[in-house]
Design a protein around this motif. Structure first.
Motif, PDB file in Angstrom:
ATOM      1  N   PHE A 229      25.017  -5.963  43.371  1.00  0.00           N
ATOM      2  CA  PHE A 229      25.595  -5.603  42.350  1.00  0.00           C
ATOM      3  C   PHE A 229      24.933  -6.163  41.088  1.00  0.00           C
ATOM      4  CE2 PHE A 229      28.405  -7.403  38.715  1.00  0.00           C
ATOM      5  CZ  PHE A 229      28.951  -6.220  38.455  1.00  0.00           C
ATOM      6  N   GLY A 230      24.184  -7.374  40.967  1.00  0.00           N
ATOM      7  CA  GLY A 230      23.708  -7.939  40.155  1.00  0.00           C
ATOM      8  C   GLY A 230      22.218  -7.355  39.758  1.00  0.00           C
ATOM      9  N   ASN A 231      21.605  -7.459  38.414  1.00  0.00           N
ATOM     10  CA  ASN A 231      20.416  -7.135  38.199  1.00  0.00           C
ATOM     11  C   ASN A 231      19.758  -8.173  37.305  1.00  0.00           C
ATOM     12  OD1 ASN A 231      17.876  -5.768  37.000  1.00  0.00           O
ATOM     13  ND2 ASN A 231      19.060  -3.911  36.186  1.00  0.00           N
ATOM     14  N   PRO A 232      18.842  -8.875  37.538  1.00  0.00           N
ATOM     15  CA  PRO A 232      18.122 -10.048  36.906  1.00  0.00           C
ATOM     16  C   PRO A 232      17.369  -9.560  35.669  1.00  0.00           C
ATOM     17  CG  PRO A 232      16.875  -9.443  38.971  1.00  0.00           C
ATOM     18  CD  PRO A 232      18.026  -8.774  38.978  1.00  0.00           C
ATOM     19  N   ASP A 233      17.151  -8.120  35.605  1.00  0.00           N
ATOM     20  CA  ASP A 233      16.528  -7.716  34.227  1.00  0.00           C
ATOM     21  C   ASP A 233      17.477  -7.102  33.296  1.00  0.00           C
ATOM     22  OD1 ASP A 233      14.086  -8.239  35.561  1.00  0.00           O
ATOM     23  OD2 ASP A 233      14.052  -6.205  36.753  1.00  0.00           O
ATOM     24  N   LEU A 234      19.003  -7.390  33.629  1.00  0.00           N
ATOM     25  CA  LEU A 234      19.510  -6.952  32.558  1.00  0.00           C
ATOM     26  C   LEU A 234      19.317  -7.674  31.128  1.00  0.00           C
ATOM     27  CD1 LEU A 234      23.099  -7.038  34.079  1.00  0.00           C
ATOM     28  CD2 LEU A 234      21.901  -5.229  33.264  1.00  0.00           C
ATOM     29  N   GLU A 235      19.604  -6.715  30.052  1.00  0.00           N
ATOM     30  CA  GLU A 235      19.421  -7.291  28.352  1.00  0.00           C
ATOM     31  C   GLU A 235      20.837  -7.537  28.115  1.00  0.00           C
ATOM     32  OE1 GLU A 235      16.834  -7.888  26.818  1.00  0.00           O
ATOM     33  OE2 GLU A 235      15.242  -7.171  28.426  1.00  0.00           O
ATOM     34  N   PRO A 236      21.076  -8.413  27.043  1.00  0.00           N
ATOM     35  CA  PRO A 236      22.403  -8.714  26.572  1.00  0.00           C
ATOM     36  C   PRO A 236      22.807  -7.343  26.141  1.00  0.00           C
ATOM     37  CG  PRO A 236      20.587 -10.328  25.907  1.00  0.00           C
ATOM     38  CD  PRO A 236      20.194  -9.228  26.598  1.00  0.00           C
ATOM     39  N   GLU A 237      24.083  -7.232  25.681  1.00  0.00           N
ATOM     40  CA  GLU A 237      24.943  -5.922  25.286  1.00  0.00           C
ATOM     41  C   GLU A 237      25.205  -6.101  24.094  1.00  0.00           C
ATOM     42  OE1 GLU A 237      28.122  -4.371  27.836  1.00  0.00           O
ATOM     43  OE2 GLU A 237      29.425  -4.753  26.186  1.00  0.00           O
ATOM     44  N   HIS A 238      24.871  -5.303  23.185  1.00  0.00           N
ATOM     45  CA  HIS A 238      24.981  -5.167  21.699  1.00  0.00           C
ATOM     46  C   HIS A 238      26.244  -4.146  21.387  1.00  0.00           C
ATOM     47  CE1 HIS A 238      21.853  -8.283  20.779  1.00  0.00           C
ATOM     48  NE2 HIS A 238      21.428  -7.854  21.954  1.00  0.00           N
ATOM     49  N   SER A 239      26.889  -4.314  20.354  1.00  0.00           N
ATOM     50  CA  SER A 239      27.939  -3.297  19.780  1.00  0.00           C
ATOM     51  C   SER A 239      27.923  -3.374  18.325  1.00  0.00           C
ATOM     52  CB  SER A 239      29.079  -3.288  20.698  1.00  0.00           C
ATOM     53  OG  SER A 239      30.029  -4.500  20.406  1.00  0.00           O
ATOM     54  N   ALA A 240      28.421  -2.094  17.845  1.00  0.00           N
ATOM     55  CA  ALA A 240      28.859  -2.302  16.471  1.00  0.00           C
ATOM     56  C   ALA A 240      30.095  -1.477  16.056  1.00  0.00           C
ATOM     57  CB  ALA A 240      27.897  -1.549  15.344  1.00  0.00           C
ATOM     58  N   SER A 241      30.834  -1.720  15.538  1.00  0.00           N
ATOM     59  CA  SER A 241      32.255  -1.103  15.227  1.00  0.00           C
ATOM     60  C   SER A 241      32.705  -1.089  13.965  1.00  0.00           C
ATOM     61  CB  SER A 241      33.433  -2.132  16.112  1.00  0.00           C
ATOM     62  OG  SER A 241      33.163  -2.304  17.545  1.00  0.00           O
ATOM     63  N   GLY A 242      33.415  -0.100  13.609  1.00  0.00           N
ATOM     64  CA  GLY A 242      34.184   0.016  12.116  1.00  0.00           C
ATOM     65  C   GLY A 242      35.528   0.733  12.291  1.00  0.00           C
ATOM     66  N   GLU A 243      36.411   0.404  11.571  1.00  0.00           N
ATOM     67  CA  GLU A 243      37.728   0.868  11.611  1.00  0.00           C
ATOM     68  C   GLU A 243      38.469   0.824  10.172  1.00  0.00           C
ATOM     69  OE1 GLU A 243      41.693  -1.703  12.559  1.00  0.00           O
ATOM     70  OE2 GLU A 243      40.513  -1.489  14.330  1.00  0.00           O
ATOM     71  N   LEU A 244      39.264   1.833  10.084  1.00  0.00           N
ATOM     72  CA  LEU A 244      40.080   2.250   9.017  1.00  0.00           C
ATOM     73  C   LEU A 244      41.581   1.946   9.443  1.00  0.00           C
ATOM     74  CD1 LEU A 244      38.039   4.993   6.875  1.00  0.00           C
ATOM     75  CD2 LEU A 244      38.265   2.737   6.566  1.00  0.00           C
ATOM     76  N   GLY A 245      42.483   1.548   8.654  1.00  0.00           N
ATOM     77  CA  GLY A 245      43.668   1.433   9.121  1.00  0.00           C
ATOM     78  C   GLY A 245      44.608   1.535   8.054  1.00  0.00           C
ATOM     79  N   LEU A 246      46.033   1.878   8.389  1.00  0.00           N
ATOM     80  CA  LEU A 246      47.140   2.004   7.553  1.00  0.00           C
ATOM     81  C   LEU A 246      48.328   1.318   8.173  1.00  0.00           C
ATOM     82  CD1 LEU A 246      48.417   2.993   4.610  1.00  0.00           C
ATOM     83  CD2 LEU A 246      49.028   5.093   6.040  1.00  0.00           C
ATOM     84  N   GLN A 247      48.975   0.107   7.402  1.00  0.00           N
ATOM     85  CA  GLN A 247      49.970  -0.484   7.984  1.00  0.00           C
ATOM     86  C   GLN A 247      51.481  -0.601   7.340  1.00  0.00           C
ATOM     87  OE1 GLN A 247      49.086  -4.297  10.264  1.00  0.00           O
ATOM     88  NE2 GLN A 247      50.687  -5.211   8.645  1.00  0.00           N
TER      89      GLN A 247
END
Length: 211
Positions: A170-188
């Protein structure tokens, strides 16, 4: 036969430095150990695991104005242990693992009339997989006492766990860290016993570790 043991303890002290500044120091220590033995000596379920975790943090809340608060903090995490599950030869040999993480963050939040805002920046530095800076910027505007529109931008960082890196098949010693970017518009809408929220959001991820 399955035997597991978890021991944990923590202590914290919180005190005002001035009328506008409150500081808190906290420390925690935990030990997790387990042993699994089944009737089949060749079973993958046989194994031993132990891990020690130490965390120390220092957090400061500062009121810059009546409705504006800043937070500054630092944290240190130390993980150390061993497991027979990480032995690539499947001979039951114990494999050690260790990781330390140093973090620092600063945040600002406020409520000025119809405007609400939040800004956060955090830096995490890992001993084994480098580090990253993550941030969040959020803004809200009250159209009236019941309706509010919001907007938010943020990015995130996730380091691979020891299982992600080393677990057999299952594991992979060559894995890089995970990066993400998010944007959100909301009405409440909040009125009486009724709350409704509509949101449009998007998240982009690179070096995804698992779904």
């Amino acid at each position: 036969l399955e035997k597991s043991e978890l021991v944990a303890g923590n202590a914290s002290a919180r005190m005002p430095v001035t009328t506008e500044w409150v500081t808190q120091l906290a420390a925690g220590l935990s030990r997790d150990s387990s042993t699994n033995v089944v009737s089949d000596p060749a079973s993958f379920n046989n194994g031993e695991f132990s891990a020690d975790n130490l965390t120390v943090s220092w957090t400061n809340d500062v009121d810059l104005a009546r409705t504006v608060r800043a937070q500054v903090g630092v944290e240190y995490l130390r993980q150390e242990g061993e497991s027979t599950s990480y032995d690539p030869s499947f001979s039951g040999q114990s494999q050690g693992f260790t990781r330390s993480v140093g973090s620092v963050w600063v945040g600002l939040s406020g409520d000025q009339g119809p405007h609400q805002f939040q800004l956060n920046v955090r830096r995490d530095q890992y001993s084994d997989v480098d580090g990253a800076t993550s941030a969040l910027a959020a803004y809200g505007y009250k159209l009236d006492p019941s309706w509010r529109v919001t907007a938010q931008l943020s990015n995130a960082f996730r380091a691979p766990s020891f299982n992600d890196l080393y677990f057999p098949f299952f594991g992979n010693p060559d894995l890089e860290p995970e990066h993400s970017a998010s944007g959100e518009l909301g009405l409440q809408y909040v009125g009486g016993q009724t709350t409704m929220r509509l949101a449009l959001y998007r998240t982009d991820t690179r070096d995804l570790i698992v779904y």
